[in-house]
Design a protein around this motif. Structure first.
Motif, short mmCIF file in Angstrom:
data_model
loop_
_atom_site.label_atom_id
_atom_site.label_comp_id
_atom_site.label_asym_id
_atom_site.label_seq_id
_atom_site.Cartn_x
_atom_site.Cartn_y
_atom_site.Cartn_z
N LEU A 74 0.87 -1.18 0.00
CA LEU A 74 0.00 0.00 0.00
C LEU A 74 0.90 1.22 0.00
O LEU A 74 1.61 1.49 0.98
CB LEU A 74 -0.92 0.01 1.22
N ASP A 75 0.90 1.96 -1.11
CA ASP A 75 1.83 3.08 -1.30
C ASP A 75 3.26 2.66 -0.99
O ASP A 75 4.04 3.41 -0.40
CB ASP A 75 1.43 4.27 -0.43
N ARG A 107 8.79 7.19 5.53
CA ARG A 107 7.36 6.94 5.42
C ARG A 107 7.10 5.47 5.76
O ARG A 107 7.92 4.59 5.48
CB ARG A 107 6.88 7.26 4.01
N VAL A 112 0.36 5.74 5.83
CA VAL A 112 -0.70 5.23 4.95
C VAL A 112 -2.03 5.19 5.69
O VAL A 112 -3.08 5.57 5.16
CB VAL A 112 -0.33 3.84 4.40
N ASP A 115 -3.33 8.67 5.87
CA ASP A 115 -3.85 9.12 4.58
C ASP A 115 -5.24 8.53 4.30
O ASP A 115 -6.14 9.23 3.82
CB ASP A 115 -2.89 8.72 3.45
N LEU A 116 -5.42 7.25 4.60
CA LEU A 116 -6.73 6.63 4.38
C LEU A 116 -7.79 7.28 5.27
O LEU A 116 -8.90 7.57 4.82
CB LEU A 116 -6.66 5.13 4.66
N LYS A 120 -7.63 10.33 1.61
CA LYS A 120 -6.73 10.40 0.47
C LYS A 120 -6.71 9.07 -0.29
O LYS A 120 -7.12 8.04 0.22
CB LYS A 120 -5.32 10.77 0.91
N THR A 121 -6.19 9.12 -1.52
CA THR A 121 -6.09 7.94 -2.37
C THR A 121 -4.78 7.21 -2.10
O THR A 121 -3.72 7.84 -1.97
CB THR A 121 -6.17 8.34 -3.85
N VAL A 122 -4.86 5.89 -2.01
CA VAL A 122 -3.69 5.05 -1.74
C VAL A 122 -3.55 4.01 -2.85
O VAL A 122 -4.54 3.40 -3.27
CB VAL A 122 -3.84 4.35 -0.37
N GLN A 123 -2.33 3.83 -3.34
CA GLN A 123 -2.08 2.86 -4.40
C GLN A 123 -1.93 1.45 -3.82
O GLN A 123 -1.26 1.25 -2.81
CB GLN A 123 -0.80 3.22 -5.16
N THR A 142 -6.18 1.80 -7.11
CA THR A 142 -6.11 2.79 -6.04
C THR A 142 -7.38 2.67 -5.20
O THR A 142 -8.44 2.31 -5.71
CB THR A 142 -5.99 4.23 -6.58
N THR A 144 -9.63 4.32 -1.56
CA THR A 144 -9.81 5.27 -0.47
C THR A 144 -10.57 4.54 0.63
O THR A 144 -10.98 3.40 0.46
CB THR A 144 -10.62 6.50 -0.92
#
Length: 389
Positions: A74-75, A107, A112, A115-116, A120-123, A142, A144
């Motif tokens: 994940l990211d 990071r 992550v 961000d979730l 936010k969008t996570v790859q 991706t 969310t």
């Protein structure tokens, strides 16, 4: 004597009297324990500090054709995928994977998770084990927090009842989970916020248990179990508070309802990522003893000063120091004045208690009866049987 049911009745009718731990301590100084016990229904406590033994359970949902994920990022942060086909566990202290020659990215899983929670969008990048029922081999997308099924924090070890003060008696800088420690006792760092911290105000764990509802990351959470490295048998002062790391709790809560203000990824130079987390515990005033326990001040609490320059499990100490001394910004070690700073945010720890208080006063947050107590006889077992390779 009060019951939790009686307190909840007052909360639901917006009649409950709620004080933060700081407010309660000041009130006890003014009018005494007995009067405060008659006046107050709930005491709110809080902390905002690094809690690296944290993480999130995530269910991505099935793809078409389905995939049985066995490696996932994940990211760029590896997530554990050794159970259900699209179930993941993302550890807060897991770092971004970097290729040979790449610079280390400051990071990790905590970032992550933050961000979730922030929307936010996570790859997502996944590799699967191909089977007849899961024929897909790879998957990239991706996500969310709105496009995944479950997203909840499950933290194996949070809310240390007490912790240590880190110093460095060696001759080179050390980079630790408390941050940088300067050589020759150049600084000291402590983590626990002291007298406002939840478990200092309930030293015998009489008010919390499995199923206790808490403030977790800006949302509602629960105590799920004792935490890892739970050590309630730690030596204690006459006021029942421990002289070092003692009880811990495992916590759980719906991350989709949390606020990124209270869940923040962080990074310790040359050590790794972690998670700053806001946790608040409401303590019901069932009797005078509850108030007497919560009346403790920073001068009544101590922590051990531990020398990190000795690379052993059991390190030498420079004795005990009170939280009042720690919060003064200077402590004395062997006649030498040493600068000291908190790793926890004292301001945000207070704000957690205030936020929880306001939620109770609005009638949005009621208390729960524990379904089982936290174990009080757990010893701490070291790992001494090992083979060196």
């Amino acid at each position: 004597m009060r019951t939790i049911a009686e307190i909840n009745h007052k909360i639901s009718h917006k009649q409950a009297v709620v004080l933060t731990a700081e407010e309660l301590k000041a009130r006890v100084v003014e009018v005494g324990v007995a009067k405060v016990a008659k006046e107050v229904d709930v005491i709110t406590t809080g902390t905002f500090e690094p809690m690296e033994s944290s993480g999130a359970i995530i269910n991505l949902g099935h793809t078409d054709p389905p995939i049985k994920i066995r490696r996932c990022w994940l990211d760029g942060v590896p997530a554990y995928s050794g159970f259900g086909a699209v179930d993941l566990y993302l550890g807060a202290s897991c770092a971004v994977e970097v290729m040979d020659g790449e610079e280390v990215r400051e990071r990790g899983g905590g970032h992550v998770i933050e961000d979730l929670i922030a929307g936010k969008t996570v790859q997502v990048r996944a590799q699967g084990q191909v089977t007849d029922c899961y024929p897909r081999a790879t998957f990239e997308t991706t996500v969310t927090r709105e496009t995944i099924n479950q997203f909840y924090l499950f933290n194996p070890r949070n809310l240390y009842q007490n912790f240590i003060v880190g110093v460095n008696g060696g001759d080179r800088p050390l980079y630790t989970y408390l941050g940088p420690l300067q050589p020759r006792l150049g600084n000291a760092v402590y983590s626990n916020p002291g007298a406002i911290s939840p478990l200092f105000n309930d030293p015998d764990l009489q008010l919390v248990g499995i199923g206790t509802r808490i403030f977790l990351g800006g949302g509602v959470g629960y105590i799920a179990w004792e935490g890892t490295q739970h050590f309630p048998l730690q030596k204690r002062l006459p006021n029942h508070t421990p002289i070092g790391p003692a009880a811990t709790l495992a916590l759980i809560g719906d991350a989709k309802q949390m606020d990124a203000r209270w869940v923040r990824g962080c990074y310790f130079k040359s050590y790794g990522p972690s998670l700053m987390l806001g946790v608040g515990v409401p303590l019901p005033v069932l009797n005078e003893e509850v108030v007497a326990r919560c009346a403790i001040q920073d001068k009544d609490l101590v922590a051990p000063i531990v020398d990190f320059s000795i690379p052993r499990r059991v390190r030498p100490t420079f004795g005990l120091v009170s939280y009042a001394q720690l919060k003064s910004g200077r402590i004395s070690i062997e006649g030498r004045t040493v600068r000291v700073a908190p790793l926890a945010s004292l301001f945000l720890s207070r704000q957690v208690a205030v936020e929880l208080k306001q939620s109770i006063l609005r009638g949005d947050f009621t208390l729960t009866e524990p379904v089982a107590p936290i174990e009080l006889q757990r010893s701490f077992l070291p790992q001494d049987r090992w083979t060196e390779f």
